[in-house]
Design an enzyme around this catalytic site. Structure first.
Site, PDB file in Angstrom:
ATOM      1  N   HIS A   1      -0.372   3.347  13.060  1.00  0.00           N
ATOM      2  CA  HIS A   1      -1.810   3.177  13.308  1.00  0.00           C
ATOM      3  C   HIS A   1      -2.242   1.755  12.977  1.00  0.00           C
ATOM      4  O   HIS A   1      -2.019   1.285  11.869  1.00  0.00           O
ATOM      5  CB  HIS A   1      -2.617   4.179  12.468  1.00  0.00           C
TER       6      HIS A   1
ATOM      7  N   TYR B   1     -13.112   8.430   9.375  1.00  0.00           N
ATOM      8  CA  TYR B   1     -13.751   8.764   8.095  1.00  0.00           C
ATOM      9  C   TYR B   1     -15.256   8.778   8.355  1.00  0.00           C
ATOM     10  O   TYR B   1     -15.807   7.778   8.820  1.00  0.00           O
ATOM     11  CB  TYR B   1     -13.454   7.701   7.034  1.00  0.00           C
TER      12      TYR B   1
ATOM     13  N   PRO C   1      -8.143  11.501  -2.761  1.00  0.00           N
ATOM     14  CA  PRO C   1      -7.384  11.212  -1.540  1.00  0.00           C
ATOM     15  C   PRO C   1      -8.063  10.266  -0.543  1.00  0.00           C
ATOM     16  O   PRO C   1      -7.446   9.863   0.442  1.00  0.00           O
ATOM     17  CB  PRO C   1      -7.186  12.594  -0.913  1.00  0.00           C
TER      18      PRO C   1
ATOM     19  N   LYS D   1      -3.861   6.940  -1.177  1.00  0.00           N
ATOM     20  CA  LYS D   1      -2.971   6.140  -2.024  1.00  0.00           C
ATOM     21  C   LYS D   1      -1.979   6.950  -2.864  1.00  0.00           C
ATOM     22  O   LYS D   1      -1.072   6.366  -3.465  1.00  0.00           O
ATOM     23  CB  LYS D   1      -3.805   5.253  -2.972  1.00  0.00           C
TER      24      LYS D   1
ATOM     25  N   TYR E   1      -6.377  -1.010   2.238  1.00  0.00           N
ATOM     26  CA  TYR E   1      -5.958   0.221   2.926  1.00  0.00           C
ATOM     27  C   TYR E   1      -4.494   0.129   3.360  1.00  0.00           C
ATOM     28  O   TYR E   1      -3.739   1.087   3.214  1.00  0.00           O
ATOM     29  CB  TYR E   1      -6.864   0.485   4.145  1.00  0.00           C
TER      30      TYR E   1
HETATM   31  C1  PHB Z   1      -4.227  13.278   5.596  1.00  0.00           C
HETATM   32  O1  PHB Z   1      -3.810  13.098   6.746  1.00  0.00           O
HETATM   33  O2  PHB Z   1      -3.970  14.329   4.980  1.00  0.00           O
HETATM   34  C2  PHB Z   1      -5.049  12.241   4.936  1.00  0.00           C
HETATM   35  C3  PHB Z   1      -5.288  11.050   5.604  1.00  0.00           C
HETATM   36  C4  PHB Z   1      -6.074  10.071   5.021  1.00  0.00           C
HETATM   37  C5  PHB Z   1      -6.602  10.290   3.771  1.00  0.00           C
HETATM   38  C6  PHB Z   1      -6.366  11.466   3.087  1.00  0.00           C
HETATM   39  C7  PHB Z   1      -5.585  12.460   3.677  1.00  0.00           C
HETATM   40  O3  PHB Z   1      -7.387   9.323   3.201  1.00  0.00           O
END
Ligand code: PHB
Ligand code: APR
Length: 387
Positions: free
Chosen positions: A72, A201, A291, A295, A382
């Site tokens: 990505h 997000y 989450p 990280k 990130y």
């Molecule tokens: C996930 O795909 O489970 C996932 C992706 C990004 C995050 C947290 C979890 O910030």
């Protein structure tokens, strides 16, 4: 039984350490409380920094990730339905992340360990780290009803947040720093395409939502919820409706067969130091991140990078210097990732008080989305700070 490094826990930390040590000609044995099926079935996050991808690849376990993982180059942040792309590659000189489930990484690591003659003792009961203040540590445990002892030079506590290793530090020799958030994530793993080919997000007046994936036809999505949210009140249809509401109308949430549904609490936690005598902590045993910054696994990987370097230098050259600096070196990166995870979490969730804090965070988010300098900092963190 005797080995060089006794490892507690067969999560990503313990398995990766064992594999890297094996590649360097150093023996280890892993003691795992759960069964292999249980360990391979746990659903966890799935965004892997370039540094962790490289580490896994060098360790010889990158093949399936390279063919099935999704690279990505960016993701979206949506504020009340309006999306802004964070061009990770463009903002960081070409760095990217790979979307590949931690569950798959665990399977790849277990296979690699067993294929190269590694020893993982699953369902090891009542593991007790002993003698690590001195030169002869022992891991005692039960197997099939009998008490056994694994003698070793060092113990690696890779046994997660609820493990026994951190709890074995003598009183006063470890300090904890913690923040518990007043919200949690309700996660669903669904047999349906994600709404976009990149992660989204969302910060919405109804709360945070995240649209992630495990592949192009399996989506992983999350909704901000209460820490004590009752899953019985969330039939699948309600989850899909709420996800769509928080995403807005710029994309469509596809319904599908729900493979897993769970509530994840949100916590920031760091233990200091990560070493006492010949006992070392790595990964979730030493720290937990919420989450939102993706990280958790990546910090486990950087800990193992530093710890394996220390152990290899000790066995190859007789130097203890890197083992002596392990805790400080690992914690430096851990705290920077804690800062970023806290920033992402507070930026994107509604604190619920609708007061000053929320207004400041909204202003910070609007500032970030409109500022190249702020986006550059976000992107740099990130994709992962250098090891
Ligand atoms: C996930 O795909 O489970 C996932 C992706 C990004 C995050 C947290 C979890 O910030
Ligand atoms: N004895 C033996 N094994 C134990 C014990 C014990 N007393 N306690 C816990 N374990 C095992 C757990 O069953 C688990 O398999 O230790 C392992 C720890 O694995 P993880 O929790 O996956 O921790 P870690 O390997 O550090 O991986 C960190 O996992 O939780 C996610 O977000 C986190 O992605 C990050 C990653």
């Amino acid at each position: 039984m005797r080995t060089q490094v006794g490892i507690v826990g067969s999560g990503p930390s313990g398995l990766l350490l064992s594999q890297i040590l094996h590649n360097a000609g150093i023996e280890s044995v892993i003691l795992e409380r759960r069964s292999r099926d249980y360990v391979e079935g746990r659903i966890r996050a799935g965004v892997i920094e370039q540094g962790a991808v490289d580490l896994l690849t060098i360790a010889g376990v990158g093949e399936r990730m390279a063919s099935q993982g999704l690279v990505h180059e960016g993701f979206d942040i949506a504020l009340n339905g309006e999306r802004t792309r964070v061009d990770l590659a463009g903002l960081t000189g070409g760095r990217t992340v790979t979307v590949y489930g931690q569950t798959e990484i665990t399977k790849d690591l277990i296979n690699a360990r067993l294929d190269t003659g590694g020893t993982i003792i699953f369902e090891a009961g009542d593991v007790r780290p002993e003698g690590f203040e001195g030169a002869s540590p022992v891991l005692s445990f039960t197997q099939g009803g009998a008490r056994e002892a694994l003698h070793c030079d060092f113990i690696a506590g890779c046994d997660g947040y609820h493990g026994v290793c951190r709890a074995s530090f003598p009183d006063g020799k470890i300090r904890s720093f913690e923040r518990i958030y007043p919200f949690a994530w309700l996660g669903v793993l669904v047999e349906a395409a994600p709404p976009s080919h990149e992660l989204i997000y969302c910060r919405d007046t109804r709360g945070f939502a995240l649209f992630s994936m495990r592949s192009t036809d399996v989506s992983r999505s999350y909704l901000q919820c209460a820490p004590d949210e009752d899953l019985n009140e969330w039939p699948d249809d309600r989850v899909f409706e709420e996800l769509q509401r928080r995403l807005g109308d710029s994309a469509t949430v596809a319904a599908g067969n729900v493979l897993e549904k769970s509530v994840t609490p949100m916590r920031s936690f760091v233990a200091e130091p990560l070493r006492y005598g010949r006992l070392f902590l790595a990964g979730d045993a030493g720290h937990i991140v919420p989450p939102t910054g993706a990280k958790g696994l990546n910090l486990a990987a950087s800990d193992i990078y530093y710890l394996s370097n220390g152990l290899i230098d000790y066995y190859k050259n007789g130097n203890e210097g890197l083992l002596d600096t392990y805790s400080a070196t690992a914690l430096d990166r851990v705290w920077k990732a804690q800062r970023f995870s806290y920033y992402m979490t507070t930026l994107l969730h509604n604190a619920g008080d609708d007061g000053f804090e929320d207004k400041i965070k909204l202003a910070e988010l609007r500032y970030t989305l409109g500022s190249d300098a702020a986006l550059k900092s976000l992107a740099e963190n990130y994709v992962g700070l250098p090891y």
